[in-house]
Motif scaffolding. Structure first.
Motif: not given
Length: 573
Positions: A105-111, A138-145, A147-152, A429-434
């Motif tokens: 989920a951290n990489v690709a979210g709901t997909e 955590a707030p300082l993370e750099e994830s790919g996606e 997810l908020e409550a409405e997504d879950l 190295f951040e690798r999700h959003h270039n």
């Protein structure tokens, strides 16, 4: 289930579909062994006693126990597809797992959630899911996606979703952050369980955390902490995985009265451990060897787990319960000889009976998840300070220490790396959003004397992390992972020595469990030849260096993070 038929079978008026005869049966309610037949009808246990069946299996001299249930684990962290994980764990007696898919989920979210749930369809094993509570962690993370409550919320309608997985942001919960409270409220409205993750939390902070509805914890590293949390009403998951091994420290709660609110979990378990040691059976075996009574150890991954997660009619061998059963050799070796799920034989003598391996479905976001430029060695330069902060790794633990050193002349000449003092450079190295973000820091306790190691399994955002003895080797290792689109590599003198591609979200392999085991063995052997410490798992330990929710300090794409304060203490861009 045909209620009239199961009653007729229980009464002996009709033959059972299957009767297991001649074994001793563990009654997890009384903790006694009973010499009785087990009669099975329509996948359920109809009765225990003397029965006749259409099919009868002689298991004389064996012990029948309920199927084992892993209270908390991440399928992605096995490095395997769910079907290959099943091949490794089902023959070991694991009939159900409670999976937290927050890695993908951290990489690709709901997909990513949809993808891994799809991979679990049609397996024999029961795969239950608890929804990721913290994406990012955590707030300082750099994830790919994100997810908020409405997504879950829509996922709670799925029958295999049980609740909300480990709530890692205990600080946010205690501060009453609205986004987190919405997730907790939705889980409560659904009637689901809420798992915890809060190492060292105590006092009023623990009161607030538990009051919010968090009912478990799998991060306890000593009995005092576990007992404190038990006293506040939490269930304790005793974790014994590949990276974190807490069983020895938590043995005091593996006995009455505490063991009635304790469970076993692996969290993360690599293929080589699955194939050589086992899964939950290995934890049971180890616990019993340490003095835990067999009935208590087995209850901690059967009845207790089913009770905690609200899985009615699971976790026991009794009339009206699902016939998820394990036939053991004895209570000494705990060799799993047969496994049944819903009354059907699914594994025997160490092998699955059904081939549930299917082609990997395509998904652009999951299978093509790397978005970053080629690695530039010049960007790894870091001005050296008079007092350098170093992340100190701890033996067989995920916790770290904060070490302050004064670089020697050797370290100053090698861009802060001091091999003699085991001070190595690490980069994320951040690798999700270039974005081009690169967090740079230093690690002690890793041990290698030359070369570099890199992996795209870097909890929980799964950016690319590398550690090495020179900027050139670090760059070479990171670039090799980028070119593979995810994976693990060992580099020496600029050349890739060993590698394992992980094309599924940079987390999982498409190879068989045996092939992954072989490749991981080769990677670890290569790491050992570079000098990696025998007190750590070179890849699993490295993968947690970037997780900013386990004290004390971590490294991510923004720099060095103080976990307790959730502050960047060494910014690198």
């Amino acid at each position: 289930m045909n209620l009239k038929r199961i009653i007729d079978v229980a009464m002996g008026r009709e033959k059972a579909d299957l009767v297991l005869k001649g074994a001793s049966v563990l009654n997890v309610f009384t903790e006694q062994l009973e010499h009785k037949d087990v009669a099975i009808c329509d996948g359920m246990i109809a009765g225990l006693g003397l029965y006749d069946g259409v099919e009868e299996v002689d298991v004389s001299g064996k012990i029948i126990v309920p199927g084992f249930m892993d209270a908390h684990m991440h399928l992605e962290s096995t490095l395997l597809t769910p079907a290959q994980f099943e091949r490794g764990s089902l023959p070991r007696g694991t009939t159900a797992v409670m999976a937290d898919p927050h890695e993908i989920a951290n990489v690709a979210g709901t997909e990513g959630l949809d993808y891994i749930m799809r991979l679990c369809e049609d397996l024999d094993m029961h795969i239950y899911f608890n929804l990721p509570s913290c994406v990012p962690a955590a707030p300082l993370e750099e994830s790919g996606e994100t997810l908020e409550a409405e997504d879950l919320k829509p996922y709670y309608q799925r029958k295999n979703v049980l609740g909300l997985a480990e709530m890692m942001n205990s600080v946010g919960v205690c501060e009453g952050e609205e986004a987190l409270l919405n997730k907790l409220a939705d889980a409560k409205e659904f009637g689901g369980i809420i798992d915890g993750h809060a190492p060292f939390l105590g006092g009023k902070d623990l009161n607030a955390y538990v009051a919010s509805g968090v009912r478990s914890d799998h991060e306890c590293t000593d009995a005092t902490e576990a007992l404190d949390k038990l006293a506040r009403g939490q269930w304790i998951m005793v974790r014994e995985g590949t990276a974190a091994k807490n069983l020895n420290a938590l043995l005091p709660i593996c006995k009455p009265p505490y063991c009635d609110r304790a469970m076993l979990c692996t969290d993360d378990r690599h293929p080589e451990d699955l194939l050589r040691e086992g899964h939950l059976d290995a934890i049971i075996r180890k616990a019993v060897n340490k003095g835990v009574k067999p009935a208590h150890a087995i209850k901690m991954c059967t009845l207790n787990t089913a009770t905690y997660f609200g899985l009615k009619d699971y976790g026991a061998i009794a009339p009206g319960y699902h016939a998820d059963l394990v036939v053991l050799s004895d209570f000494i070796d705990f060799t799993v000889e047969q496994v049944y799920i819903d009354g059907k034989a699914v594994a025997k003598n160490g092998a699955v009976l059904n081939d549930n391996v299917k082609p990997i479905p395509d998904c652009d976001k999951v299978l093509r998840s790397f978005h970053m430029q080629p690695v530039n060695v010049e960007k790894l330069y870091l001005p050296i300070k008079e007092r350098q902060r170093v992340i100190g790794l701890k033996k067989r633990e995920l916790l770290t220490d904060e070490i302050i050193i004064q670089p020697t002349e050797h370290g100053l000449n090698n861009n802060g790396i001091d091999i003699d003092r085991d001070v190595l450079k690490a980069a994320v190295f951040e690798r999700h959003h270039n974005t081009g973000h690169i967090g740079i820091g230093f690690i002690s306790g890793y041990g290698i004397k030359r070369g570099a190691i890199a992996t795209s399994v870097a909890h929980d955002s799964h950016n690319l992390i590398a550690v090495g003895c020179s900027d050139e080797d670090i760059a070479a290792a990171a670039e090799a992972v980028r070119e593979m689109g995810g994976g693990m590599v060992v580099v020496d003198n600029g050349k890739v020595i060993e590698s394992l591609p992980l094309p599924i979200a940079g987390l999982m392999s498409t190879l068989t469990i045996e092939e992954v085991e072989k490749r991981v063995d080769q990677l670890k052997e290569a790491a050992s030849e570079l000098g990696a410490s025998a007190d750590i798992d070179p890849f699993m330990t490295l993968s947690f260096v970037s997780l900013p929710v386990i004290p004390v300090i971590r490294l991510n794409g923004k720099g060095v993070i103080n976990v307790n304060r959730q502050e960047i203490v060494e910014a690198t861009f």
